[in-house]
Scaffold this active site. Structure first.
Site, mmCIF file in Angstrom:
data_model
loop_
_atom_site.group_PDB
_atom_site.id
_atom_site.type_symbol
_atom_site.label_atom_id
_atom_site.label_comp_id
_atom_site.label_asym_id
_atom_site.label_seq_id
_atom_site.Cartn_x
_atom_site.Cartn_y
_atom_site.Cartn_z
ATOM 1 N N HIS A 117 -9.565 -3.357 10.277
ATOM 2 C CA HIS A 117 -9.505 -3.186 8.825
ATOM 3 C C HIS A 117 -10.015 -4.421 8.078
ATOM 4 O O HIS A 117 -10.364 -4.323 6.895
ATOM 5 C CB HIS A 117 -8.076 -2.910 8.370
ATOM 6 C CG HIS A 117 -7.754 -1.457 8.187
ATOM 7 N ND1 HIS A 117 -8.596 -0.581 7.542
ATOM 8 C CD2 HIS A 117 -6.656 -0.727 8.552
ATOM 9 C CE1 HIS A 117 -8.036 0.621 7.516
ATOM 10 N NE2 HIS A 117 -6.877 0.569 8.125
ATOM 11 N N MET A 152 0.435 -2.662 8.626
ATOM 12 C CA MET A 152 -0.297 -2.837 7.378
ATOM 13 C C MET A 152 -1.244 -4.010 7.491
ATOM 14 O O MET A 152 -0.852 -5.100 7.901
ATOM 15 C CB MET A 152 0.702 -3.050 6.213
ATOM 16 C CG MET A 152 0.053 -3.236 4.870
ATOM 17 S SD MET A 152 -0.962 -1.813 4.417
ATOM 18 C CE MET A 152 -2.214 -2.610 3.408
ATOM 19 N N HIS A 179 -6.552 -1.486 15.353
ATOM 20 C CA HIS A 179 -6.779 -0.773 14.088
ATOM 21 C C HIS A 179 -6.605 -1.704 12.900
ATOM 22 O O HIS A 179 -7.478 -1.761 12.012
ATOM 23 C CB HIS A 179 -5.800 0.396 13.986
ATOM 24 C CG HIS A 179 -5.933 1.193 12.722
ATOM 25 N ND1 HIS A 179 -6.679 2.338 12.631
ATOM 26 C CD2 HIS A 179 -5.404 1.010 11.478
ATOM 27 C CE1 HIS A 179 -6.621 2.827 11.405
ATOM 28 N NE2 HIS A 179 -5.843 2.035 10.689
ATOM 29 N N GLU A 180 -5.504 -2.439 12.858
ATOM 30 C CA GLU A 180 -5.257 -3.315 11.697
ATOM 31 C C GLU A 180 -6.249 -4.476 11.665
ATOM 32 O O GLU A 180 -6.688 -4.887 10.589
ATOM 33 C CB GLU A 180 -3.822 -3.831 11.724
ATOM 34 C CG GLU A 180 -2.755 -2.745 11.775
ATOM 35 C CD GLU A 180 -2.913 -1.682 10.692
ATOM 36 O OE1 GLU A 180 -3.372 -2.008 9.587
ATOM 37 O OE2 GLU A 180 -2.576 -0.512 10.964
ATOM 38 N N GLU A 211 -9.741 4.492 6.297
ATOM 39 C CA GLU A 211 -8.904 4.937 7.402
ATOM 40 C C GLU A 211 -9.674 5.765 8.422
ATOM 41 O O GLU A 211 -9.494 5.595 9.630
ATOM 42 C CB GLU A 211 -7.696 5.711 6.873
ATOM 43 C CG GLU A 211 -6.745 4.875 6.027
ATOM 44 C CD GLU A 211 -6.171 3.670 6.760
ATOM 45 O OE1 GLU A 211 -6.259 3.596 8.005
ATOM 46 O OE2 GLU A 211 -5.633 2.773 6.081
ATOM 47 N N ASN A 228 -2.658 -6.203 5.596
ATOM 48 C CA ASN A 228 -2.754 -7.244 4.579
ATOM 49 C C ASN A 228 -3.633 -8.399 5.051
ATOM 50 O O ASN A 228 -3.496 -8.875 6.181
ATOM 51 C CB ASN A 228 -1.356 -7.797 4.262
ATOM 52 C CG ASN A 228 -0.312 -6.717 4.160
ATOM 53 O OD1 ASN A 228 -0.369 -5.869 3.295
ATOM 54 N ND2 ASN A 228 0.648 -6.753 5.069
ATOM 55 N N GLU A 242 0.847 -1.193 0.000
ATOM 56 C CA GLU A 242 0.000 0.000 0.000
ATOM 57 C C GLU A 242 0.883 1.243 0.000
ATOM 58 O O GLU A 242 1.823 1.334 0.790
ATOM 59 C CB GLU A 242 -0.911 0.030 1.231
ATOM 60 C CG GLU A 242 -1.920 1.153 1.163
ATOM 61 C CD GLU A 242 -2.912 1.182 2.319
ATOM 62 O OE1 GLU A 242 -3.749 2.102 2.374
ATOM 63 O OE2 GLU A 242 -2.848 0.291 3.182
#
Length: 929
Positions: free
Chosen positions: A331, A293, A327-328, A350, A295, A151
């Site tokens: 997502h 990240m 947070h991740e 975000e 992923n 990203e």
């Protein structure tokens, strides 16, 4: 040389992709310096595309093309190129393209003719050099392991692809590597096959059953240890949880694992979202441009947000680790299952996910403290971004380099916009809206408008005007005037809104602003908010159907440039508590006396506004002292402020962390934002004088608080233990300004005896920022103790770089030559160069310009190594028009020097050029292209 006219990408030019990718089979033959990649794509023409172009254009950079094979089904090649044993035979195959059938440019591969009516298979073979990849985008080497960061546009540095978020496909990935060099082979999804190969090699195949864009692809290979656990979902499914780290970090993963389980449970309870794969993996990487990240199924994290042990990580580190892991994880639904149509919609994933992680952390810790910390950062950093040459809406309309838009505006202001929707429709309405959003758009790439549409449809409301928050840049100014009529027993509030011009947006339209407020009687009791029916749109937060009593606070909805709201039944003039909970990201302008602010600090029932009253009280006092210092007059601290802080100290508090915040003064950065012309030296002098005065006049109270809360509770992270450490160290910070032998001994004793990093760093901080005789001795001792722990040494660098003592700049220069400093490591760059330029306004803005020259030197050096990190460092120079003429000239000279850099990256070019080119009219360089 750089392109003299780098391309600007515009939201208005968006078109759907010309081709779709139905599946991709990737095969990697891993090597540190020459990794071979085979990508087998099944594609077809997109029936929704209106383009007449029959060529296929794939993005790709910095790779060596080996072969292209196009199979339209009429003459199949017969080779199953994704199998590990079938790679790199080196012989031509049927359907291989000749060089006259394609065009390879610096950043693309264009295949002249591809089938238009049926699916076809395109196989591309290329090689890349991970070791040479210092930009840390794509596949790169970090501390001996191979890892990826895709990203926003890193996948195009791995292989040629339709590298855009609205192209979602199914990934199957096979990794082949030496068993000793790469014993662990990880990718997205579930492991479906593995085996052995000759020459001490092995292979693993991973399959992700969910469509995803290529920016969510991940690969990790290396010598890693695994910590395992399990989570049982609300439906009874067992999910395997794995955290991969280097061997010496195995003992620092317990908190990260528990944080993951906490996040999974919270998302089920609050949003009804359950994890969808059988396995969830986290890998900690020491060289990483970002924090983490998301992923799919394989999160790659900066070690800073995974590794923690009581003696190596502070309480703040522990909280941030849980927040970032949350947070991740969040997502997975708000970013992965539903992703962005294009990068202009970045705040879709975000902003929503930051809001979710903020609420998660508030539920896990202290809601009051979390809200204050979030707003404090927003007002010191994001408001400055809104007021500068790089101001942009949370949904930008143009960019040159998308990496430059991973900003506080997109993330933090984006979260505030989501929070305002939550405020307007309430928790139940927001849950209904989010449920509909997930139901409508699961598996799709969508827009910010789609998110708002779901909220509207689920709640039967119209948010048309509210959408302006997504399109307008800048921080609105909310002005409040009040008039009390004793004969009518009414209070009239006149609310008006405005927003200054920003680059490209000279004129602003009125926004839909939720303003939560309350009223207090003179004795501190709550006064009812009985709003006249004709006063405007208002909702009582505590009203219930059939309730007779008026609400105890109200939600005013400001939708015009100016509106009037009148409250009745008030026998005496109340004190107004405005913008409770910081219900909108605005600057509040409202005349307040020091006495009134002291009253609110003592009595306001809203935890945020109580803290805010103290900040405004201190800000007004310090502002007056700044003027005194600038004009050579003696400085004096108002007795009203001393008395107010004394009253806070004498009260009893359950939430000691919140108590600590009430005692804290506004930061120098925040105070600078309140000045028309920033004077960093005057701000520092005035603020330090206030701290010293409070320490002198309230020494007894601070010492008693310190003693009462100085306990050995290392390894305990309950709210009480954290609060005791926090209030104790706040007191130590005040007492350290007294500069006497007993206080010096107290801080050195805490430093040498501390068994947790919170107390040790707090003590070292006061030692470094005062003329403590044992300063160098303590710094040397700390380094010897922790030299093998990279994250702790980052703290050591950052502490010295942000120090206030006169020798700080010389120290920073010396640290640049320290053996532990590495310009190729983003964490180390942020800890030294970033801390000095962004967290040390006193010394960075020295009148001789040495700080500006130093930073420009480092930006130019980083430009070729890591353009992303280089461009973020430029941010410290962008607000140059806020300073006096002398400093303006010095900063401008360095920006111009950066602009003349040979081979300047588009990352750095965009930030530097906008900083120089923006005019007072609000025009930006993008408008001139």
């Amino acid at each position: 040389m750089r392109d003299a006219n780098p391309q600007t990408i515009y939201l208005k030019d968006y078109t759907v992709p010309e081709y779709l990718i139905h599946s991709v089979a990737l095969n990697f033959a891993l090597d540190d310096e020459c990794t071979l990649v085979s990508s087998r794509l099944t594609l077809s023409r997109n029936p929704a595309s209106q383009s007449k172009d029959t060529a296929l254009t794939l993005s790709g950079e910095n790779m060596k093309l080996i072969r292209i094979n196009l199979d339209d089904g009429t003459n199949p090649s017969g080779a199953d190129l994704h199998l590990p044993e079938g790679l790199w035979a080196g012989q031509p195959r049927v359907n291989d393209l000749s060089k006259d059938q394609y065009l390879q440019t610096q950043d693309a591969l264009i295949i002249n003719q591809v089938p238009q009516q049926q699916r076809f298979v395109l196989t591309i073979e290329n090689s890349i050099n991970p070791k040479a990849n210092t930009a840390l985008e794509g596949l790169y080497l970090s501390s001996g392991m191979l890892c990826t960061q895709c990203e926003a546009e890193g996948f195009r540095k791995i292989t040629y692809f339709l590298d855009r978020p609205d192209v979602m496909t199914l990934f199957t990935t096979t990794l082949v590597g030496d068993k000793d060099r790469y014993p662990v082979l990880l990718s997205n999804g579930n492991k479906v096959a593995q085996g052995e190969l000759p020459d001490n090699r092995h292979w693993v195949t991973w399959e992700d059953p969910f469509n995803k864009p290529c920016y969510l692809f991940a690969l990790v290979a290396g010598q890693l240890e695994c910590i395992e656990d399990r989570f049982t979902t609300q439906s009874g499914r067992d999910i395997d949880l794995q955290i991969f780290v280097e061997k010496h970090d195995v003992d620092k993963c317990d908190h990260a694992m528990q944080s993951l389980k906490n996040a999974m449970l919270w998302d089920e309870q609050v949003y009804g979202r359950e994890y969808d794969l059988d396995l969830y993996m986290i890998v900690a990487v020491s060289h990483f441009n970002m924090g983490a990240m998301e992923n799919k199924g394989l999160n790659v994290f900066n070690t800073k947000f995974v590794l923690a042990r009581p003696d190596t990580a502070t309480d703040s580190d522990y909280e941030h680790i849980e927040g970032v892991i949350g947070h991740e994880y969040f997502h997975n639904w708000t970013g992965n299952r539903i992703t962005c149509r294009d990068w202009f919609q970045l705040s879709l994933k975000e902003g929503f996910t930051v809001f979710r992680d903020q609420e998660f952390t508030g539920d896990r810790t202290s809601k009051a403290v979390k809200r204050i910390e979030d707003v404090n950062m927003l007002r010191t950093r994001q408001f400055a971004e809104d007021a500068g040459p790089l101001a942009h809406p949370i949904r930008p309309d143009a960019y040159i380099e998308i990496n430059n838009f991973y900003t506080l505006t997109v993330y933090e202001k984006g979260a505030e916009v989501v929070r305002m929707i939550h405020t307007l429709i309430g928790a139940d309405g927001f849950r209904k809206g989010s449920d509909l959003y997930f139901e409508r758009y699961d598996g799709q790439a969508v827009t910010c408008d789609d998110f708002v549409n779901a909220m509207e449809a689920a709640n039967g409301i119209d948010l048309s005007q509210f959408r302006r928050w997504y399109a307008q840049a800048g921080t609105p100014v909310l002005t409040v005037q009040q008039h009390y009529d004793p004969s009518a027993q009414t209070l009239t509030l006149i609310l008006s809104q405005s927003c200054p011009p920003t680059p490209g947006q000279a004129l602003k339209e009125p926004l839909h602003i939720p303003v939560t407020m309350g009223l207090l009687n003179k004795d501190g009791s709550i006064a009812p908010c009985n709003l006249q029916a004709f006063g405007g749109d208002c909702r009582g937060d505590f009203s219930r159907p059939g309730r007779i009593n008026p609400p105890l606070q109200s939600l005013l909805q400001l939708t015009e440039s100016e509106q009037t709201f009148t409250f009745e039944g008030l026998a005496e003039q109340p004190v107004v508590s405005m913008l409770r909970g910081f219900s909108a990201p605005v600057k509040l302008v409202m005349e307040r006396s020091l006495d009134e602010l002291a009253f609110l600090l003592s009595h306001d029932s809203d935890t945020f506004n109580r803290w805010e009253a103290g900040q405004q009280l201190a800000g007004q006092v310090i502002s007056g002292m700044i003027a005194d210092w600038q004009n050579g007059r003696d400085m004096h601290v108002s007795p009203i402020m001393v008395a107010a802080i004394k009253q806070v100290l004498e009260q009893s508090w359950d939430d000691l962390s919140y108590f600590s915040l009430l005692l804290s003064l506004p930061s120098e950065t925040y105070l600078a934002e309140q000045m028309q012309v920033v004077d960093a030296e005057a701000i520092h002098a005035a603020r330090e004088f206030v701290i010293l005065t409070l320490a002198e006049q309230l020494q007894t109270q601070f010492q008693a608080l310190y003693r009462n809360n100085h306990q050995e509770e290392s390894g305990k992270f309950d709210s009480g233990s954290i609060g005791r450490r926090r209030i104790k160290n706040t007191c130590l910070s005040y007492l350290s300004k007294l500069e006497n032998k007993d206080i010096y001994q107290l801080s050195q004793q805490q430093f040498s005896q501390a068994k947790n990093m919170t107390d040790q760093m707090a003590a070292l901080t006061v030692i470094v920022n005062n003329p403590h005789p044992a300063k160098q001795q303590c710094l040397d001792s700390f380094y010897r103790q922790w030299q093998t722990e990279a994250l702790v040494i980052d703290k050591w660098f950052a502490l010295q770089a942000s120090g206030s003592m006169p020798e700080t700049f010389a120290t920073v220069q010396a640290l640049m030559q320290h053996p532990a400093f590495d310009l190729k490591n983003p964490n180390r760059v942020r800890s030294l160069i970033g801390a000095f330029s962004q967290s040390n306004p006193l010394h960075f803005h020295a009148a001789n310009g040495q700080g500006y020259r130093f930073l420009a030197d480092q930006i130019i050096a980083l430009n070729t190594l890591n353009p992303q990190i280089a461009s973020r460092m430029v941010g410290a120079l962008t607000s140059w028009r806020r300073f006096d003429e002398g400093r303006q000239a010095l900063i401008k000279t360095q920006l111009e020097r950066i602009m003349t850099t040979e081979a300047i990256s588009k990352d750095v070019y965009e930030v530097a050029s906008k900083s120089l080119a923006v005019e007072a009219t609000g025009r930006s360089p993008l408008q001139n292209q």
